[in-house]
Enzyme design. Structure first.
Site, PDB file in Angstrom:
ATOM      1  N   SER A  67       0.839  -1.197   0.000  1.00 35.18           N
ATOM      2  CA  SER A  67       0.000   0.000   0.000  1.00 35.18           C
ATOM      3  C   SER A  67       0.875   1.249   0.000  1.00 35.18           C
ATOM      4  CB  SER A  67      -0.892   0.009   1.244  1.00 35.18           C
ATOM      5  OG  SER A  67      -1.545  -1.225   1.421  1.00 35.18           O
ATOM      6  N   ALA A 125       7.744   1.725   2.535  1.00 34.89           N
ATOM      7  CA  ALA A 125       8.120   1.836   3.949  1.00 34.89           C
ATOM      8  C   ALA A 125       8.198   3.304   4.326  1.00 34.89           C
ATOM      9  CB  ALA A 125       9.458   1.148   4.213  1.00 34.89           C
ATOM     10  N   ASP A 126       7.959   3.580   5.591  1.00 31.72           N
ATOM     11  CA  ASP A 126       8.120   4.938   6.099  1.00 31.72           C
ATOM     12  C   ASP A 126       9.575   5.224   6.445  1.00 31.72           C
ATOM     13  OD1 ASP A 126       5.301   5.592   6.033  1.00 31.72           O
ATOM     14  OD2 ASP A 126       5.081   4.196   7.699  1.00 31.72           O
ATOM     15  N   GLU A 145      -0.268  -5.581   5.861  1.00 34.58           N
ATOM     16  CA  GLU A 145       1.023  -5.547   5.176  1.00 34.58           C
ATOM     17  C   GLU A 145       1.987  -6.573   5.760  1.00 34.58           C
ATOM     18  OE1 GLU A 145       1.012  -0.804   3.895  1.00 34.58           O
ATOM     19  OE2 GLU A 145       1.974  -1.447   5.754  1.00 34.58           O
TER      20      GLU A 145
END
Length: 285
Positions: A67, A125-126, A145
């Protein structure tokens, strides 16, 4: 003046409206600078996504599709390759957003009931640290996820260069997302702050009244930690708190991460096996 994307632009815009302190021509220049910066980030995301899809997707595979904003480019590239190369692939999405995108592109969609074993999972990814530990869940989909990534033989991360860090928390300042059962969010906050320090907050909706609600009907906490941590231990400790569904800490899960750079190039970092060689993705052979 050093610009920092939309935040700086918003401050300048407010100044122009309230005090007319900048001439329109200067404001236009500043707006173009901010737009150019965002264009470079978009290019970086696309480059990383395209590289991952081209390197890891092969005919006949079952794919986990994550996502977020970078995944949009991955889905676009996947759709191109399916059409151009007549690939037969099936996709298991991690969220309603990615399911919609896959459906709109005419790609085959499945779920873990029908397709419980995946060849490759690709997700954003953050933040990614030097050991390929991740913070994920900025889009409130960390539970699904993590489930999808755990079902894949090989887990690939795609991100722009801003997400690349030596240590978690170096770049990402919004904290570790934690999905919780709604009735238990206050006890979970109290337990986290008591045992681990920092500050845990209930994430509130930006365009709705009340808290963010996940695809699973749960709430999201954002835990802002204040020092370097043993992330494997922290992840286990948080997971054991009653009311916690899942954390946004992805520890020892990713095998490779692609980072798009401002100039359009792509760098990557991969996990090494015990003998010091990269862990292999069978699809690359």
């Amino acid at each position: 003046m050093k610009l920092r994307g939309f935040t700086t632009l918003a401050r300048i815009s407010s100044c122009v409206l309230k005090e007319n302190c900048l001439k329109p021509s200067l404001f236009c220049v500043l707006r173009r600078c901010c737009s150019s910066e965002m264009d470079l980030i978009t290019q970086a995301k696309q480059s990383a996504a395209y590289q991952a899809i081209d390197n890891h997707v092969k005919n006949g595979q079952a794919l986990g599709i994550g996502s977020g904003s970078t995944i949009v480019f991955a889905i676009n590239r996947l759709a191109e390759r399916v059409q151009e190369e007549n690939l037969n692939v099936v996709c298991v999405p991690t969220s309603f957003q990615s399911k919609q995108l896959l459906t709109e592109k005419g790609l085959a969609v499945s779920d873990l009931e029908r397709t419980p074993s995946l060849d490759v999972a690709i997700d954003g990814a953050d933040e990614v640290d030097k050991d390929l530990n991740l913070i994920k869940g900025g889009g409130a989909a960390c539970t699904q996820e993590k489930i999808v990534a755990s079902c894949a033989k090989y887990f690939v991360v795609i991100a722009d260069h801003r997400k690349d860090s030596k240590l978690l928390g170096e770049q990402w300042k919004k904290g570790v997302p934690i999905e919780v059962i709604p009735m238990g969010y206050v006890p979970v906050i109290r337990a986290i702050e008591k045992n681990l320090g920092g500050k845990a907050e209930l994430r509130m909706g930006a365009n709705k009244a009340g808290p963010v609600v996940t695809d699973n009907g749960n709430f999201i906490l954002d835990w802002k930690f204040d020092e370097k941590k043993d992330w494997k231990k922290v992840n286990m400790e948080i997971s054991m708190i009653p009311g916690v569904v899942e954390t946004g800490l992805f520890i020892d899960m990713a095998q490779r991460a692609y980072f798009g750079m401002p100039d359009g190039s792509v760098t990557f970092r991969e996990k090494l096996s015990r003998n010091g060689t990269p862990e292999c993705d069978e699809s690359e052979k």
